[in-house]
Motif scaffolding. Structure first.
Motif, PDB file in Angstrom:
ATOM      1  N   ILE A   1      43.637  39.292  38.398  1.00  0.00           N
ATOM      2  CA  ILE A   1      44.383  40.235  39.120  1.00  0.00           C
ATOM      3  C   ILE A   1      45.165  39.472  40.311  1.00  0.00           C
ATOM      4  N   SER A   2      44.120  38.810  40.835  1.00  0.00           N
ATOM      5  CA  SER A   2      44.816  38.204  42.178  1.00  0.00           C
ATOM      6  C   SER A   2      46.017  37.337  41.920  1.00  0.00           C
ATOM      7  N   ALA A   3      45.909  36.530  40.895  1.00  0.00           N
ATOM      8  CA  ALA A   3      47.095  35.496  40.424  1.00  0.00           C
ATOM      9  C   ALA A   3      48.121  36.422  40.183  1.00  0.00           C
ATOM     10  N   ALA A   4      47.955  37.397  39.224  1.00  0.00           N
ATOM     11  CA  ALA A   4      49.063  38.320  38.990  1.00  0.00           C
ATOM     12  C   ALA A   4      49.915  38.744  40.019  1.00  0.00           C
ATOM     13  N   SER A   5      48.799  39.311  40.964  1.00  0.00           N
ATOM     14  CA  SER A   5      49.444  40.027  42.287  1.00  0.00           C
ATOM     15  C   SER A   5      50.355  38.923  43.064  1.00  0.00           C
ATOM     16  N   ARG A   6      49.773  37.869  43.160  1.00  0.00           N
ATOM     17  CA  ARG A   6      50.737  36.824  43.906  1.00  0.00           C
ATOM     18  C   ARG A   6      51.959  36.555  43.264  1.00  0.00           C
ATOM     19  N   LEU A   7      51.907  36.504  41.861  1.00  0.00           N
ATOM     20  CA  LEU A   7      53.328  36.320  41.102  1.00  0.00           C
ATOM     21  C   LEU A   7      54.076  37.682  41.160  1.00  0.00           C
ATOM     22  N   LEU A   8      53.626  38.724  41.135  1.00  0.00           N
ATOM     23  CA  LEU A   8      54.428  39.857  41.438  1.00  0.00           C
ATOM     24  C   LEU A   8      54.814  40.165  42.798  1.00  0.00           C
ATOM     25  N   THR A   9      54.016  39.711  43.985  1.00  0.00           N
ATOM     26  CA  THR A   9      54.750  39.613  45.384  1.00  0.00           C
ATOM     27  C   THR A   9      55.836  38.609  45.420  1.00  0.00           C
TER      28      THR A   9
ATOM     29  N   GLU B   1      44.879  53.492  52.191  1.00  0.00           N
ATOM     30  CA  GLU B   1      44.038  52.876  51.393  1.00  0.00           C
ATOM     31  C   GLU B   1      43.593  51.482  51.440  1.00  0.00           C
ATOM     32  N   VAL B   2      44.743  50.633  51.797  1.00  0.00           N
ATOM     33  CA  VAL B   2      44.413  49.255  52.019  1.00  0.00           C
ATOM     34  C   VAL B   2      43.587  49.100  53.207  1.00  0.00           C
ATOM     35  N   THR B   3      43.596  49.840  54.316  1.00  0.00           N
ATOM     36  CA  THR B   3      42.730  49.683  55.449  1.00  0.00           C
ATOM     37  C   THR B   3      41.148  50.164  54.936  1.00  0.00           C
ATOM     38  N   LEU B   4      41.185  51.158  54.200  1.00  0.00           N
ATOM     39  CA  LEU B   4      39.613  51.548  53.790  1.00  0.00           C
ATOM     40  C   LEU B   4      39.091  50.657  52.905  1.00  0.00           C
TER      41      LEU B   4
ATOM     42  N   LEU C   1      48.719  51.458  39.471  1.00  0.00           N
ATOM     43  CA  LEU C   1      47.970  50.536  38.900  1.00  0.00           C
ATOM     44  C   LEU C   1      46.915  49.505  39.963  1.00  0.00           C
ATOM     45  N   LEU C   2      47.754  49.202  41.096  1.00  0.00           N
ATOM     46  CA  LEU C   2      46.921  48.380  42.009  1.00  0.00           C
ATOM     47  C   LEU C   2      46.271  49.221  42.990  1.00  0.00           C
ATOM     48  N   ARG C   3      46.559  50.610  43.226  1.00  0.00           N
ATOM     49  CA  ARG C   3      45.740  51.342  43.952  1.00  0.00           C
ATOM     50  C   ARG C   3      44.332  51.528  43.316  1.00  0.00           C
ATOM     51  N   GLY C   4      44.472  51.642  41.877  1.00  0.00           N
ATOM     52  CA  GLY C   4      43.134  51.692  41.121  1.00  0.00           C
ATOM     53  C   GLY C   4      42.326  50.479  41.101  1.00  0.00           C
ATOM     54  N   VAL C   5      43.081  49.420  41.216  1.00  0.00           N
ATOM     55  CA  VAL C   5      42.420  47.938  41.377  1.00  0.00           C
ATOM     56  C   VAL C   5      41.826  47.876  42.844  1.00  0.00           C
ATOM     57  N   LEU C   6      42.537  48.409  43.662  1.00  0.00           N
ATOM     58  CA  LEU C   6      42.130  48.158  45.244  1.00  0.00           C
ATOM     59  C   LEU C   6      40.766  48.996  45.329  1.00  0.00           C
ATOM     60  N   LYS C   7      40.442  50.028  44.713  1.00  0.00           N
ATOM     61  CA  LYS C   7      39.311  50.833  44.846  1.00  0.00           C
ATOM     62  C   LYS C   7      38.162  50.542  43.832  1.00  0.00           C
ATOM     63  N   SER C   8      38.619  49.532  42.920  1.00  0.00           N
ATOM     64  CA  SER C   8      37.403  48.985  41.878  1.00  0.00           C
ATOM     65  C   SER C   8      36.466  48.105  42.697  1.00  0.00           C
ATOM     66  N   ASP C   9      35.626  47.451  41.811  1.00  0.00           N
ATOM     67  CA  ASP C   9      34.475  46.694  42.116  1.00  0.00           C
ATOM     68  C   ASP C   9      34.686  45.343  42.285  1.00  0.00           C
ATOM     69  N   ILE C  10      35.971  44.818  42.058  1.00  0.00           N
ATOM     70  CA  ILE C  10      36.086  43.445  42.021  1.00  0.00           C
ATOM     71  C   ILE C  10      36.021  42.750  43.503  1.00  0.00           C
ATOM     72  N   PRO C  11      35.521  41.518  43.582  1.00  0.00           N
ATOM     73  CA  PRO C  11      35.130  40.941  44.798  1.00  0.00           C
ATOM     74  C   PRO C  11      36.106  41.222  45.758  1.00  0.00           C
ATOM     75  N   LEU C  12      35.767  41.097  47.134  1.00  0.00           N
ATOM     76  CA  LEU C  12      36.523  41.633  48.253  1.00  0.00           C
ATOM     77  C   LEU C  12      37.712  40.486  48.431  1.00  0.00           C
TER      78      LEU C  12
END
Length: 805
Positions: free
Chosen positions: A618-626, A687-690, A646-657
């Motif tokens: 997800i991190s690699a795909a986010s860099r590509l999308l950015t 949401e980004v802040t939280l 989709l990304l808002r759901g990922v941000l709230k998930s349990d993936i490492p910080l």
């Protein structure tokens, strides 16, 4: 001579069905017949055959034509089948010698008797059969290993060695306690080399059988064998190595042998050896080859400076049917390679009578300097099986930077690059695996770029018939060559270390070697390899298909490759023109992140690993999308609302910080496409802040050892809370921020204490946080601040009043 024996002392013939061996009878004999000693009997018995060529039963021959993984059995006894060489009277005296082994006999007589039996046993299997007709003969022989006489111990061990060389009697020797007695004997500090040799060869014979090998594999005996590998006598070292070689034939013994340090000892023997002893090198090699069948042990063997080299079958020297000069040159070159490998022991001639299937599973061990050169030479042979096995061996041996660079300098990269497009699928698989292991080195990656390997790898990747394993391996190589962070790594790790001496603009123009105006390979690799032509729409479509259907780990690699090529505008246009959105959509919809997924039957550690791999993808795909969002054409094409969701759901998930930072950055960039919000705060920023900013700041307070970093984190956190972000205090508490806050208030800087007290005061307004604040030890810390009349005593007092103290 027999007529001189009194009638009542004559013993029953050897074939009597009820014969017994009684120590008392032997004692009577020794008292009444001192004229007839074992020495006189021995002289009478053996004068007729001592001049015969004796057959020494060794656990293995000194020959070099071994077959690894085959048990080293004793040499065959020269059994006399004529029946005339041994007289009937001579065989009859065996019973007398066995009787003389009795415990009640004079030690001198016992020593003479065991010496006579040992010499008699050297006559062949018939003689051994005669001795073994008497029950208890082996047990009495084993008892003599405890003798204080060195000659008696040698004769006893020698007799056990001969008896154990016969298959049918091996169990009898083992069951008599010979293994335990020999182990104790070999632990003695003062022991002659002859006794050591005979004892070790007995163990060598016993270790032929699986059940005896399991019994012998204990720490006591293994430590003794390890010590004897350093003995001054060649024969002793040979025998100790032979025992160890046989013990390795049982896989269950490998673990304990590794623990006692067998590999370094045997590797040293193989590399140095003892002068004039091929047996030592052979047994050390056989033992190490058996241990190296395990992948972990193989690395331990190679770490000792050895390389596994496949043995190659030498082809016939028939003339080439082609008449061209090139064919003649190639034939001469191949013949020269084979002759060289033959001389160095890395090739098998046809006269060895080993079938091709057995030869294809065989290896030899060479020092790394020779092994590297041999493997590169084998890559140039016409034998396809040999080439494939050499490539696999290169992959196995490329376990360290030293070995990877050594292979590169020996020319392996050039040879392997030429073999990528070989029609033989087995060769292609082995070559790609070897290149993948070599590409771990940055130096090898540069060489691969120079050899234009990208073109061959990408073409191979575009073949739909290649297996998923090959696809994954190719992506591993491409990910290392097309690494988006390579330019930054080259500047910081390969360029000059002192930026203060030069201006940033001057330093930025330097290449990896630190020379001004030198062009970095990483920044020009796409242009020099004509990536625009190589990465056509078909290849990019293939990458998107892989992105949609593969595991998280493969998705990460594909996204990283696409991110790298997106810096070239023509490539970016091609990426945008295909269905890149579907690939990104698949990455962001990870199954393991779905709340409704059932993971009750899965182990927690496996689920955590899945979450970790999903975070990288997800991190690699986010860099590509950015990066793609920088292009107007892509911004008009993309469904911003869909990816924001989709990304808002990922941000709230349990993936490492540490994977959420790029997700947060991409979300902020996506939110800018929707225009300004009127009347309400941007929910994405909140949401980004939280879910990213506050957890990251709390993590910095917990883990950082720098007071400056901790101070900056707590000050920034206080700013966020003071701005009234909804649920910000609850987020701090949920992330475990109360304990590091109290610690900062106690030991931090004045600015950190001020910000920490402000945050903790806001947290104390919620009674649910009171228990955690008290448990963190805030009360005594606050009291010390109030009593000391520090500058923050008033705020500390208000906070104390909020707490139930």
């Amino acid at each position: 001579m027999a007529l001189t024996l009194p009638t009542h002392l004559k013993f029953r013939p050897p074939n009597h069905p009820k014969r017994t061996i009684l120590a008392t009878h032997v004692a009577v004999f020794t008292v009444r017949t001192r004229k007839l000693t074992p020495r006189t009997l021995s002289s009478f018995k053996f004068h007729c055959f001592l001049n015969r060529p004796s057959v020494l039963t060794r656990a293995c021959s000194d020959g070099e034509s071994d077959v690894s993984a085959i048990t080293q059995e004793p040499a065959s006894l020269d059994v006399d089948t004529t029946g005339d060489s041994m007289s009937t009277i001579g065989d009859g005296y065996v019973a007398l010698f066995v009787r003389m082994l009795g415990l009640d006999n004079d030690p001198l007589d016992r020593r003479e008797a065991i010496d006579a039996l040992w010499k008699y046993s050297l006559g062949g299997k018939k003689c051994v059969d005669t001795i073994m007709q008497f029950p208890g003969s082996v047990n009495l022989t084993v008892n003599l290993l405890k003798s204080e006489s060195d000659s008696a111990r040698e004769a006893a061990a020698g007799l056990l060695r001969v008896v154990s060389s016969v298959n049918v009697y091996r169990d009898s020797v083992a069951e008599s306690g010979a293994i335990e007695e020999i182990t104790g004997l070999l632990r003695r500090s003062s022991l002659s080399s002859n006794v050591k040799e005979q004892s070790l060869c007995t163990l060598w014979n016993l270790s032929v059988d699986e059940k005896h090998r399991i019994k012998m594999a204990n720490f006591d005996l293994l430590h003794v064998l390890m010590k004897l590998l350093e003995d001054d006598k060649v024969r002793v070292v040979e025998a100790a190595g032979g025992v160890l070689a046989n013990l390795t034939l049982s896989k269950s013994n490998h673990k304990i042998m590794i623990e006692v340090g067998v590999i370094p000892k045997l590797a040293r023997l193989l590399k140095t050896g003892m002068e004039g002893s091929k047996v030592i090198r052979k047994e050390a090699k056989n033992a190490l080859l058996e241990l190296a069948k395990d992948e972990y042990n193989k690395i331990l063997v190679m770490e000792e400076g050895l390389v596994l080299v496949p043995l190659v079958e030498q082809r016939s020297k028939a003339p080439s049917p082609f008449n061209s000069e090139e064919a003649k040159v190639n034939a001469m070159d191949g013949q020269a390679r084979q002759q060289f490998l033959d001389r160095k022991g890395a090739i098998e001639i046809e006269d060895n009578k080993l079938n091709h299937e057995l030869l294809s599973s065989r290896f030899t061990l060479l020092p790394w300097t020779d092994g590297v050169a041999r493997l590169v030479l084998i890559l140039g042979l016409e034998d396809e099986l040999a080439v494939a096995r050499a490539a696999e061996a290169i992959a196995d041996a490329s376990f360290s930077e030293h070995m990877r660079v050594s292979f590169m300098e020996a020319g392996a990269v050039n040879q392997l690059t030429e073999l990528i497009n070989h029609p033989n699928d087995k060769i292609r698989c082995a070559v790609v695996r070897a290149l993948e292991r070599l590409s771990v080195s940055n130096a090898v990656c540069k060489r691969l770029e120079e050899e234009n390997v990208l073109h061959s790898l990408i073409n191979l990747l575009n073949h739909l018939e290649i297996s998923s394993n090959i696809t994954k391996t190719i992506l591993d190589i491409l990910t290392r060559i097309l690494d988006p962070s390579k330019e930054m790594k080259s500047k910081f790790f390969e360029g000059p270390a002192k930026f203060s001496e030069k201006g940033w603009d001057e330093t930025r123009n330097m290449g990896p070697g630190g020379k001004e105006n030198e062009i970095s390979v990483s920044t020009t690799s796409l242009k020099t390899t004509n990536a625009v032509d190589v990465l056509d729409s078909a290849v990019l479509t293939r990458l998107i298909d892989i992105l949609k259907t593969s595991s998280s780990d493969v998705q990460r690699k594909v996204a990283s490759i696409l991110e790298f090529v997106s810096v070239v505008e023509p490539c970016t246009e091609k990426i945008i023109s295909i269905d890149i959105e579907s690939g990104l959509d698949a990455v962001f919809k990870q199954e393991c992140l779905k709340a409704e997924a059932d993971f009750d039957g899965q182990k927690p550690e496996l689920h955590a690993l899945e979450i970790e791999e999903a975070g990288y993808a997800i991190s690699a795909a986010s860099r590509l999308l950015t990066k793609l969002l920088d292009f107007e054409h892509f911004r008009r094409k993309i469904n911003a609302y869909h990816f924001t969701k989709l990304l808002r759901g990922v941000l709230k998930s349990d993936i490492p910080l540490y994977h959420k930072d790029w997700v947060a950055a991409c979300l902020v960039k996506l939110s800018s496409l929707s225009g300004p919000y009127s009347g309400f705060e941007n929910p994405i920023n909140m949401e980004v802040t939280l879910y990213e900013t506050i957890p990251r700041l709390v993590e910095q307070m917990k883990t950082s050892f720098s007071p400056e970093v901790q101070e900056a984190a707590v000050v920034e956190l206080n700013r966020i809370i003071s701005e009234g972000v909804v649920d910000s205090t609850r987020a701090v508490s949920a992330e475990g921020g109360i304990f590091p806050l109290v610690k900062l208030i106690e030991n931090g800087t004045e600015r950190a204490v001020d910000a920490g007290l402000a945050i903790l005061y806001n947290l104390s307004m919620d009674s649910e946080n009171h228990a955690a604040i008290i448990a963190a030890g805030a009360v005594p810390v606050l009291r010390r601040i109030v009593l000391s009349q520090r500058s923050h005593w008033a705020r500390a007092l208000r906070l104390l009043r909020n707490l139930p103290t």
